[in-house]
Design an enzyme around this catalytic site. Structure first.
Site, PDB file in Angstrom:
ATOM      1  N   LYS A 115       0.804  -1.228   0.000  1.00  0.00           N
ATOM      2  CA  LYS A 115       0.000   0.000   0.000  1.00  0.00           C
ATOM      3  C   LYS A 115       0.834   1.274   0.000  1.00  0.00           C
ATOM      4  CE  LYS A 115      -4.089  -2.102   1.868  1.00  0.00           C
ATOM      5  NZ  LYS A 115      -5.315  -2.055   2.593  1.00  0.00           N
ATOM      6  N   GLU A 199      -2.374   6.909   7.741  1.00  0.00           N
ATOM      7  CA  GLU A 199      -2.956   7.929   6.879  1.00  0.00           C
ATOM      8  C   GLU A 199      -4.055   8.662   7.629  1.00  0.00           C
ATOM      9  OE1 GLU A 199      -3.958   5.464   3.432  1.00  0.00           O
ATOM     10  OE2 GLU A 199      -6.047   5.435   4.065  1.00  0.00           O
ATOM     11  N   ARG A 291      -6.756  -7.818  -9.095  1.00  0.00           N
ATOM     12  CA  ARG A 291      -7.408  -9.114  -9.313  1.00  0.00           C
ATOM     13  C   ARG A 291      -8.875  -8.869  -9.611  1.00  0.00           C
ATOM     14  NH1 ARG A 291     -10.417  -8.997  -4.599  1.00  0.00           N
ATOM     15  NH2 ARG A 291      -9.407  -7.846  -2.946  1.00  0.00           N
TER      16      ARG A 291
HETATM   17  P1  ADP Z   1      -8.372  -3.564   2.422  1.00  0.00           P
HETATM   18  O1  ADP Z   1      -7.084  -3.798   1.718  1.00  0.00           O
HETATM   19  O2  ADP Z   1      -8.540  -4.383   3.622  1.00  0.00           O
HETATM   20  O3  ADP Z   1      -9.528  -3.555   1.489  1.00  0.00           O
HETATM   21  P2  ADP Z   1      -8.552  -0.657   2.439  1.00  0.00           P
HETATM   22  O4  ADP Z   1      -7.321   0.184   2.528  1.00  0.00           O
HETATM   23  O5  ADP Z   1      -9.173  -0.793   1.110  1.00  0.00           O
HETATM   24  O6  ADP Z   1      -8.203  -2.086   3.011  1.00  0.00           O
HETATM   25  O7  ADP Z   1      -9.621  -0.130   3.487  1.00  0.00           O
HETATM   26  C1  ADP Z   1     -10.778  -0.885   3.787  1.00  0.00           C
HETATM   27  C2  ADP Z   1     -11.842   0.026   4.368  1.00  0.00           C
HETATM   28  O8  ADP Z   1     -11.369   0.689   5.547  1.00  0.00           O
HETATM   29  C3  ADP Z   1     -12.274   1.144   3.455  1.00  0.00           C
HETATM   30  O9  ADP Z   1     -13.266   0.735   2.553  1.00  0.00           O
HETATM   31  C4  ADP Z   1     -12.788   2.187   4.436  1.00  0.00           C
HETATM   32  O10 ADP Z   1     -14.094   1.898   4.874  1.00  0.00           O
HETATM   33  C5  ADP Z   1     -11.847   2.016   5.603  1.00  0.00           C
HETATM   34  N1  ADP Z   1     -10.722   2.959   5.499  1.00  0.00           N
HETATM   35  C6  ADP Z   1      -9.494   2.681   5.016  1.00  0.00           C
HETATM   36  N2  ADP Z   1      -8.690   3.774   5.046  1.00  0.00           N
HETATM   37  C7  ADP Z   1      -9.434   4.783   5.554  1.00  0.00           C
HETATM   38  C8  ADP Z   1      -9.184   6.168   5.850  1.00  0.00           C
HETATM   39  N3  ADP Z   1      -7.998   6.737   5.633  1.00  0.00           N
HETATM   40  N4  ADP Z   1     -10.199   6.895   6.365  1.00  0.00           N
HETATM   41  C9  ADP Z   1     -11.408   6.341   6.616  1.00  0.00           C
HETATM   42  N5  ADP Z   1     -11.701   5.060   6.356  1.00  0.00           N
HETATM   43  C10 ADP Z   1     -10.742   4.264   5.834  1.00  0.00           C
HETATM   44  P1  ADP Z   2     -13.024  -7.311  -2.596  1.00  0.00           P
HETATM   45  O1  ADP Z   2     -11.822  -6.412  -2.387  1.00  0.00           O
HETATM   46  O2  ADP Z   2     -13.019  -8.104  -3.845  1.00  0.00           O
HETATM   47  O3  ADP Z   2     -14.272  -6.630  -2.301  1.00  0.00           O
HETATM   48  P2  ADP Z   2     -12.508  -8.565  -0.096  1.00  0.00           P
HETATM   49  O4  ADP Z   2     -11.709  -7.403   0.382  1.00  0.00           O
HETATM   50  O5  ADP Z   2     -13.719  -8.975   0.643  1.00  0.00           O
HETATM   51  O6  ADP Z   2     -12.905  -8.446  -1.601  1.00  0.00           O
HETATM   52  O7  ADP Z   2     -11.519  -9.799  -0.246  1.00  0.00           O
HETATM   53  C1  ADP Z   2     -11.857 -10.898  -1.044  1.00  0.00           C
HETATM   54  C2  ADP Z   2     -11.380 -12.148  -0.395  1.00  0.00           C
HETATM   55  O8  ADP Z   2      -9.975 -12.162  -0.374  1.00  0.00           O
HETATM   56  C3  ADP Z   2     -11.828 -12.324   1.013  1.00  0.00           C
HETATM   57  O9  ADP Z   2     -12.069 -13.688   1.204  1.00  0.00           O
HETATM   58  C4  ADP Z   2     -10.637 -11.854   1.828  1.00  0.00           C
HETATM   59  O10 ADP Z   2     -10.620 -12.496   3.072  1.00  0.00           O
HETATM   60  C5  ADP Z   2      -9.495 -12.259   0.947  1.00  0.00           C
HETATM   61  N1  ADP Z   2      -8.332 -11.364   0.982  1.00  0.00           N
HETATM   62  C6  ADP Z   2      -8.249 -10.142   0.451  1.00  0.00           C
HETATM   63  N2  ADP Z   2      -7.017  -9.634   0.600  1.00  0.00           N
HETATM   64  C7  ADP Z   2      -6.289 -10.560   1.247  1.00  0.00           C
HETATM   65  C8  ADP Z   2      -4.924 -10.635   1.694  1.00  0.00           C
HETATM   66  N3  ADP Z   2      -4.050  -9.652   1.501  1.00  0.00           N
HETATM   67  N4  ADP Z   2      -4.541 -11.751   2.315  1.00  0.00           N
HETATM   68  C9  ADP Z   2      -5.412 -12.747   2.516  1.00  0.00           C
HETATM   69  N5  ADP Z   2      -6.690 -12.745   2.115  1.00  0.00           N
HETATM   70  C10 ADP Z   2      -7.135 -11.675   1.494  1.00  0.00           C
END
Ligand code: ADP
Ligand code: ADP
Ligand code: MG
Length: 472
Positions: A115, A199, A291
């Protein structure tokens, strides 16, 4: 065109990929653990190979999977989502062995899966990025200093995090001190990397993401945006396309920005650029997922493009079939993630035998799942059982269709999130189409939290599920 694809995944997404293969006249190869031997993806694939007793190890074993692909004469591997989908080692190993990896290159996966590296790349490409660390945190003191500059609240995040895990909101220095080691150990355990960064927390933002398709000839397009603001603990529950909260100018802006992002990193295949949208209408790049996403279905519903088929065509070296102005969108789509969880009991996972199941139908309805009557939900995997996707011409109609469809669905024997979604669909804030990521937390009344949490229930459910498996 590719002739034979190994699907390095399980459950509904494996079935989804097999469906695309079948329509394209491509042979499909499934892999499975003992716990999955009665799984639908095993039955639907042209060939299926056991990976042994461990429920997870096989799905995560890069070399075994690539060897199997070579041995069975596959020319490509589709990783689905989760498991190895964002692991650059699989893409790398595929390249070395002359197998096509259906996704971007190992370098791009590596860069965008990190990230902080992704934030850096996007900043360089001119995208607005959530204010925060330039790189990973060196220590807690640096974090405290940075948080003071940014102003609380801040988000402490695992650099290689995913699936909503490894993220903590910190409202003050105390919180940050308390969470620092916690997020590091969580990240180390879940992702094998200890790196964290900070962040600025965008308070109650909207989660808006753009679906991208790019080929290996320099063409990139977007399939509009999805609104994934309905989340619980940073995990998506309900997704909507397009976002009912954007006007046309914002839609064009964010779509265009995402194509710029994809081109800036020489992105190929399908991907998603995730943004946060604040109350002042500002977008911030958050991360890129390299993906196919769980919610790709709703972009398919509004554009008519088969994203998995495009992924396969791109991997085969073909140019994209569509130019941007060919992509028209029509109506609204909602996806409900039907999870085996008990919303009345703190979303406790629910396992066991599905005594009766029938998928909902009728106009504008699609179900992607790997379950059937008699299927035993194993305790080892993600709790998502099915995705119900509804489509209609207007926002009002798609909400109504969502209610009708969830009531139409029959799923007995285990607890699911269906009753919870029916509550959300009735909620005036949801119906107004104006909600943010705080919606679920701000509406605890949607479920009866007064019910006591019963940890022993989990153990009992596990025992039942194990016994059911042993008896199969
Ligand atoms: P992941 O890799 O688990 O999807 P993300 O970085 O996409 O992680 O963040 C997942 C969720 O966490 C976001 O959809 C949002 O709801 C919350 N989130 C992440 N970063 C922030 C932020 N800087 N401020 C507020 N909410 C956040
Ligand atoms: P999307 O980003 O497609 O909305 P999710 O954030 O829910 O989906 O993740 C999709 C699937 O992949 C889930 O089963 C989640 O647990 C898994 N997943 C996502 N990122 C990771 C990671 N970095 N390591 C392990 N599992 C992950
Ligand atoms: Mg994300």
């Amino acid at each position: 065109m590719l002739r034979k694809i190994l699907i390095a995944n399980r459950g509904e997404i494996a079935v989804r990929i097999i469906r695309a293969c079948t329509e394209m006249g491509i042979r499909s190869v499934a892999i499975y653990s003992d716990a999955d031997r009665c799984s639908l993806h095993v039955k639907k694939a042209d060939e299926a190979y056991s990976l042994g007793a461990d429920p997870l190890a096989g799905y995560l074993n890069v070399h075994r999977i690539v060897n199997l692909a070579v041995a069975t004469g596959c020319d490509a591997i589709h990783p689905g989502y989760g498991f190895l989908s964002e692991n650059p080692e699989l893409a790398e190993a595929c390249m070395r062995r002359g197998i096509k990896f259906i996704g971007p290159t190992a370098e791009v996966i590596q860069r965008m899966g990190d990230k902080t590296a992704a934030r850096e790349a996007m900043r360089a490409a001119g995208l607005p990025v959530t204010p925060g660390s330039e790189g990973n945190l060196e220590n807690l003191e640096q974090g405290i200093e940075l948080a003071e500059q940014l102003g609380y609240p801040v988000m402490l995040k695992a650099t290689s995090g995913g699936g909503g895990r490894g993220i903590r909101r910190c409202d003050n220095t105390e919180d940050l001190k308390k969470n620092y080691q916690r997020v590091i150990s969580e990240a180390t355990k879940a992702f094998g990397r200890a790196d964290v960064f900070i962040e600025k927390c965008i308070v109650n933002p909207k989660h808006i993401e753009v679906q991208i398709l790019a080929d290996e000839h320099g063409n990139a397009i977007h399939l509009y945006e999805r609104d994934c603001s309905i989340q619980r603990r940073n995990q998506k529950l309900i997704e909507i396309a397009p976002s009912p909260q954007l006007d046309e100018a914002q839609r064009q802006y964010i779509g265009g920005l995402s194509v710029i992002a994809a081109k800036a990193v020489n992105y190929t295949n399908a991907g998603t650029v995730e943004f946060l949208l604040d109350d002042d209408g500002r977008f911030y790049f958050m991360e890129m997922n390299t993906r196919v996403q769980v919610e790709h279905t709703i972009s398919e519903a509004i554009t008519g493009v088969d994203i998995v088929e495009e992924q396969i065509r791109v991997a085969a070296g073909l140019p994209l079939r569509y130019k941007q102005d060919y992509i028209k969108r029509r109506g609204y789509a909602i996806q409900f993630r039907i999870n085996a969880e008990d919303p009345k009991n703190n979303f406790l996972p629910s396992f066991g035998r599905i005594s009766r199941y029938y998928a909902p139908g009728g106009p504008g309805v699609r179900t992607d799942s790997a379950i059937y009557t008699g299927y035993v939900v194993p305790p080892h995997y993600d709790s998502m059982l099915a995705k119900v996707i509804v489509w209609a011409l207007t926002w009002e109609d798609v909400v109504t269709r969502g209610e009708r469809t969830l009531k139409d669905m029959g799923l007995y024997g285990i607890r699911t999130t269906i009753p919870y979604y029916l509550e959300i669909l009735k909620h005036p804030v949801f119906r107004s189409g104006e909600f943010n990521t705080g919606f679920v937390e701000e509406n605890p009344g949607l479920v009866d939290y007064s019910t006591k949490r019963r940890p022993e229930h989990l153990a009992a459910a596990l025992a039942v599920a194990m016994a059911a498996h042993a008896g199969l």
